[in-house]
Design a protein around this motif. Structure first.
Motif, PDB file in Angstrom:
ATOM      1  N   ARG A  93      10.622 -74.175  42.137  1.00 28.55           N
ATOM      2  CA  ARG A  93      11.606 -73.462  42.958  1.00 28.55           C
ATOM      3  C   ARG A  93      12.392 -72.495  42.083  1.00 28.55           C
ATOM      4  N   ALA A  94      12.723 -71.350  42.672  1.00 29.38           N
ATOM      5  CA  ALA A  94      13.430 -70.318  41.920  1.00 29.38           C
ATOM      6  C   ALA A  94      14.205 -69.446  42.897  1.00 29.38           C
ATOM      7  N   THR A  95      15.086 -68.619  42.348  1.00 29.31           N
ATOM      8  CA  THR A  95      15.763 -67.608  43.150  1.00 29.31           C
ATOM      9  C   THR A  95      15.496 -66.249  42.521  1.00 29.31           C
ATOM     10  N   LEU A  96      15.518 -65.227  43.361  1.00 24.60           N
ATOM     11  CA  LEU A  96      15.226 -63.876  42.894  1.00 24.60           C
ATOM     12  C   LEU A  96      16.429 -63.326  42.125  1.00 24.60           C
ATOM     13  N   TYR A  97      16.195 -62.915  40.898  1.00 25.05           N
ATOM     14  CA  TYR A  97      17.274 -62.379  40.060  1.00 25.05           C
ATOM     15  C   TYR A  97      17.305 -60.852  40.141  1.00 25.05           C
ATOM     16  N   THR A  98      16.149 -60.219  39.850  1.00 27.65           N
ATOM     17  CA  THR A  98      16.053 -58.768  40.014  1.00 27.65           C
ATOM     18  C   THR A  98      14.597 -58.388  40.192  1.00 27.65           C
ATOM     19  N   TRP A  99      14.337 -57.206  40.725  1.00 27.14           N
ATOM     20  CA  TRP A  99      12.961 -56.809  40.991  1.00 27.14           C
ATOM     21  C   TRP A  99      12.837 -55.301  41.045  1.00 27.14           C
ATOM     22  N   SER A 100      11.594 -54.840  40.974  1.00 28.84           N
ATOM     23  CA  SER A 100      11.304 -53.418  41.058  1.00 28.84           C
ATOM     24  C   SER A 100       9.951 -53.243  41.728  1.00 28.84           C
ATOM     25  N   VAL A 101       9.849 -52.302  42.628  1.00 30.63           N
ATOM     26  CA  VAL A 101       8.563 -52.008  43.256  1.00 30.63           C
ATOM     27  C   VAL A 101       7.813 -51.046  42.346  1.00 30.63           C
ATOM     28  N   VAL A 102       6.644 -51.474  41.879  1.00 28.03           N
ATOM     29  CA  VAL A 102       5.832 -50.657  40.978  1.00 28.03           C
ATOM     30  C   VAL A 102       4.814 -49.880  41.800  1.00 28.03           C
ATOM     31  N   HIS A 103       4.908 -48.564  41.732  1.00 31.64           N
ATOM     32  CA  HIS A 103       4.010 -47.717  42.511  1.00 31.64           C
ATOM     33  C   HIS A 103       2.820 -47.235  41.700  1.00 31.64           C
ATOM     34  N   ARG A 104       2.957 -47.230  40.366  1.00 29.10           N
ATOM     35  CA  ARG A 104       1.856 -46.732  39.561  1.00 29.10           C
ATOM     36  C   ARG A 104       1.731 -47.548  38.278  1.00 29.10           C
ATOM     37  N   ASN A 105       0.501 -48.020  38.038  1.00 28.04           N
ATOM     38  CA  ASN A 105       0.169 -48.726  36.807  1.00 28.04           C
ATOM     39  C   ASN A 105      -1.333 -48.541  36.645  1.00 28.04           C
ATOM     40  N   ASP A 106      -1.729 -47.770  35.662  1.00 32.80           N
ATOM     41  CA  ASP A 106      -3.142 -47.395  35.547  1.00 32.80           C
ATOM     42  C   ASP A 106      -4.029 -48.482  34.953  1.00 32.80           C
ATOM     43  N   LEU A 107      -3.411 -49.575  34.455  1.00 32.59           N
ATOM     44  CA  LEU A 107      -4.209 -50.638  33.843  1.00 32.59           C
ATOM     45  C   LEU A 107      -4.851 -51.510  34.914  1.00 32.59           C
ATOM     46  N   PRO A 108      -6.131 -51.871  34.735  1.00 30.96           N
ATOM     47  CA  PRO A 108      -6.764 -52.765  35.702  1.00 30.96           C
ATOM     48  C   PRO A 108      -6.205 -54.183  35.557  1.00 30.96           C
ATOM     49  N   PRO A 109      -6.007 -54.920  36.640  1.00 33.16           N
ATOM     50  CA  PRO A 109      -6.307 -54.549  38.031  1.00 33.16           C
ATOM     51  C   PRO A 109      -5.084 -54.009  38.775  1.00 33.16           C
TER      52      PRO A 109
END
Ligand SMILES: [Zn+2]
Length: 141
Positions: free
Chosen positions: A61-77
């Motif tokens: 169990r955990a709570t969300l501390y911080t986050w970011s939506v990643v739109h681009r990452n060229d590394l697979p996958p």
């Protein structure tokens, strides 16, 4: 090399952690000297430098501390997974860990949209995707 950048390459010390993850258990390390837990796993306590540190199965169990939506990452996958939600969560046992927030359904795909519905402090539970811990919204109630 697997050609993928999201899978672990366990060494002699971290193999215990990854073997447990493959079985669906999240391990943390707890210090016998100061009593504090930590993550990622280290051979010494990062709080007091004691070597009296042992594995412990976390509640998941955990709570969300911080986050970011990643739109681009060229590394697979990651390229095919974007947009996805990279996050830091605070485990119930105290330590914070870097992870990904995934959708609630099966299979464990990226959380759709702009991290829709996420808010700081949201209740999460661990899930395992190919033996790697990720988190999703905890069932209510
Ligand atoms: Zn300690």
């Amino acid at each position: 090399m697997t050609g993928r950048f999201d899978l672990p390459e366990p060494d002699a010390f971290t193999r215990t952690y990854w073997d447990a993850a493959a079985e669906g258990r999240l391990l943390i390390r707890r210090c016998g000297a100061c009593g504090r837990a930590h993550h990622y796993p280290r051979e010494f306590c990062p709080h007091c430098w004691s070597e009296d540190v042992t594995w412990e199965t976390a509640s998941g169990r955990a709570t969300l501390y911080t986050w970011s939506v990643v739109h681009r990452n060229d590394l697979p996958p990651f390229k095919d997974r974007a947009p996805y939600v990279a996050a830091v969560v605070e485990l119930a046992e105290g330590p914070r860990m870097m992870t990904e927030i995934v959708g609630a359904g099966e299979p464990l795909g990226p959380l759709a949209g702009e991290g829709a519905g996420l808010s700081a402090g949201a209740e999460l539970e661990v899930a395992f995707r190919e033996g790697v811990p990720v988190f999703r919204a905890a069932p209510r109630g």
